[in-house]
Design an enzyme around this catalytic site. Structure first.
Site, short mmCIF file in Angstrom:
data_model
loop_
_atom_site.label_atom_id
_atom_site.label_comp_id
_atom_site.label_asym_id
_atom_site.label_seq_id
_atom_site.Cartn_x
_atom_site.Cartn_y
_atom_site.Cartn_z
N HIS A 22 0.06 5.98 -1.14
CA HIS A 22 -1.10 6.95 -1.56
C HIS A 22 -2.07 5.75 -1.26
O HIS A 22 -3.24 5.90 -1.48
CB HIS A 22 -0.98 6.72 -3.16
CG HIS A 22 -2.33 7.63 -3.51
ND1 HIS A 22 -3.28 7.17 -4.47
CD2 HIS A 22 -2.55 9.07 -3.46
CE1 HIS A 22 -4.03 7.99 -4.76
NE2 HIS A 22 -3.89 9.00 -4.14
N LYS A 64 -4.83 3.65 0.78
CA LYS A 64 -5.70 3.89 1.94
C LYS A 64 -6.64 2.75 2.47
O LYS A 64 -7.11 1.89 1.59
CB LYS A 64 -7.00 4.79 1.81
CG LYS A 64 -6.52 6.24 1.10
CD LYS A 64 -6.56 6.22 -0.42
CE LYS A 64 -6.22 7.44 -1.17
NZ LYS A 64 -5.83 7.28 -2.63
N ASP A 102 -9.25 -6.62 13.41
CA ASP A 102 -8.91 -8.04 13.92
C ASP A 102 -8.42 -8.91 12.99
O ASP A 102 -8.62 -10.15 13.14
CB ASP A 102 -10.40 -8.24 14.47
CG ASP A 102 -10.78 -7.63 15.96
OD1 ASP A 102 -9.80 -6.87 16.18
OD2 ASP A 102 -12.14 -7.40 16.10
#
Length: 400
Positions: free
Chosen positions: A146, A148, A153
């Site tokens: 779940h 996100k 870089d």
């Protein structure tokens, strides 16, 4: 009669299989978990509460990536914003930037093979994670990634409640405007997000990049003290419980789904009894079946004990936030529900910077002004359909 007995027998066997699959699957998962305690870092933090604002910043930074882009999302829809998202990633990959895209299988199962092959042809390294597998097929189908998060870089990270889809940029008429909290972390904390991404990537692809220093550049300190806390269906209950038990004056909880564990609910009741002021902010509208009804039995008791519960009325509220005594603020991907606590892989950020917490409190005050306080009489008003839904939700609350 014989056919009925056969059907009942089949259902009984199915129920036994699901029960055993879940029991032994969870036991196997817990045996693999090792707790990660990242140190307190100092980074520059920025919070986004609307999709258009977030994605303007996010897409701009993706376009300016120089070496690598690492992305993990629970949901990526197939719509116009996802096409723009994929187009940016393909352009960067074709220009020589390393792009790794990791998606939860359940949350992104609508993405076609054609789209995936198109991404791979553009030199994007793509993988699904948490694909249901034997021997614990049912349990593994319930354990979802779940998280996100994005790392660009190795220097800047994003994490929070937004996924990729039209509803997140207020293009879904049923759920607009979408209210959420998402962090941008520039500095030391980006390294911890990087480690968690690369662990998830290793699990999904069997490729270990954790010892490659190119993904861990030297990072400067920022202005805000914070700590990244990953969880994998364990330890989050203890973490939330510790926060609540330490509260002295105020607790504010914002969540789209309020389905606490027995331990955490007991901690909230004890906090109220010792004089802590508790505010709970939930959405008035719902995006999933039964989740609202599942919360009612907890909210009734909390209101009885003196808590203030608010329905957010200006769109859909999807933020995941806890503020304790204006001293600690938690923002992340974990909902205040049993699925996030006991099943999902989540990632949260504890923030200890008073100035940033004050900024979050100001946002919460605006959200509370756009809410309506729920009364006990409203929740107790006779409603046969709601009562039926509540009973159904109670039986499956672990999986909502």
């Amino acid at each position: 009669m014989k056919i009925l007995l056969i059907i009942l027998g089949a259902l009984l066997l199915l129920a036994i299989w699901i029960s055993l699959d879940f029991q032994f699957g969870r036991k196997a998962q817990l045996a693999r978990i090792t707790r990660i305690n990242y140190p307190i870092r100092e980074s520059n933090l920025q919070i986004f509460t609307t999709g258009p604002e977030l994605f303007s910043d996010y897409f701009s930074l993706l376009k300016n990536a120089n070496h690598h882009i690492h992305i993990l999302f629970y949901i990526v829809k197939v719509d116009l914003i996802s096409k723009e998202f994929f187009a940016i990633l393909k352009s960067k990959a074709q220009s020589g930037v390393e792009v790794r895209l990791l998606l939860d299988w359940m949350g992104c199962r609508n993405i076609s093979r054609r789209v995936i092959e198109d991404l791979k042809r553009a030199n994007i390294k793509f993988a699904f994670c948490h694909i249901p597998r034997l021997p614990f097929l049912f349990y593994s189908s319930q354990v979802r990634n779940h998280r996100k998060m994005t790392i660009i870089d190795g220097k800047t990270g994003y994490m929070g409640g937004f996924n990729i889809g039209k509803e997140y940029i207020d293009q879904d008429p049923k759920l607009k405007p979408w209210r959420d909290y998402h962090l941008k972390i520039s500095g030391e904390g980006a390294a911890d997000l990087q480690r968690e991404f690369l662990k998830d990537w290793r699990m999904a692809t069997k490729t270990n990049l954790l010892n490659n220093s190119i993904y861990f550049p030297e990072l400067e300190k920022g202005n805000s003290r914070h700590q990244v806390l990953p969880s994998e269906g364990f330890y989050l209950e203890e973490t939330f419980s510790t926060l609540i038990r330490k509260a002295e004056s105020t607790i504010i909880i914002g969540t789209p789904y309020f389905i606490p564990s027995k331990r955490i609910f007991a901690d909230l009741l004890k906090a109220l009894k010792r004089g802590v002021r508790l505010k709970v902010l939930v959405p008035h509208m719902t995006d999933h079946l039964f989740v609202k009804e599942a919360s009612f039995r907890y909210l009734r008791r909390l209101i009885q004990e003196g808590a203030e519960v608010y329905d957010y009325m200006k769109g859909f509220y999807h933020a995941k936030v806890i503020v304790i005594d204006d001293k600690i603020c938690d923002i992340g991907t974990a909902n205040f529900d049993k699925r996030s606590i006991f099943l999902n892989h989540e990632i949260n950020c504890f923030i200890f910077d008073r100035a940033f917490i004050e900024r979050v409190r100001n946002i919460l005050e605006i959200d509370l002004l756009n809410s309506k306080q729920i009364t006990l009489s409203e929740l107790n008003k006779p409603n046969l359909l709601r009562s039926i839904k509540e009973q159904a939700a109670k039986a499956i609350s672990f999986f909502l």
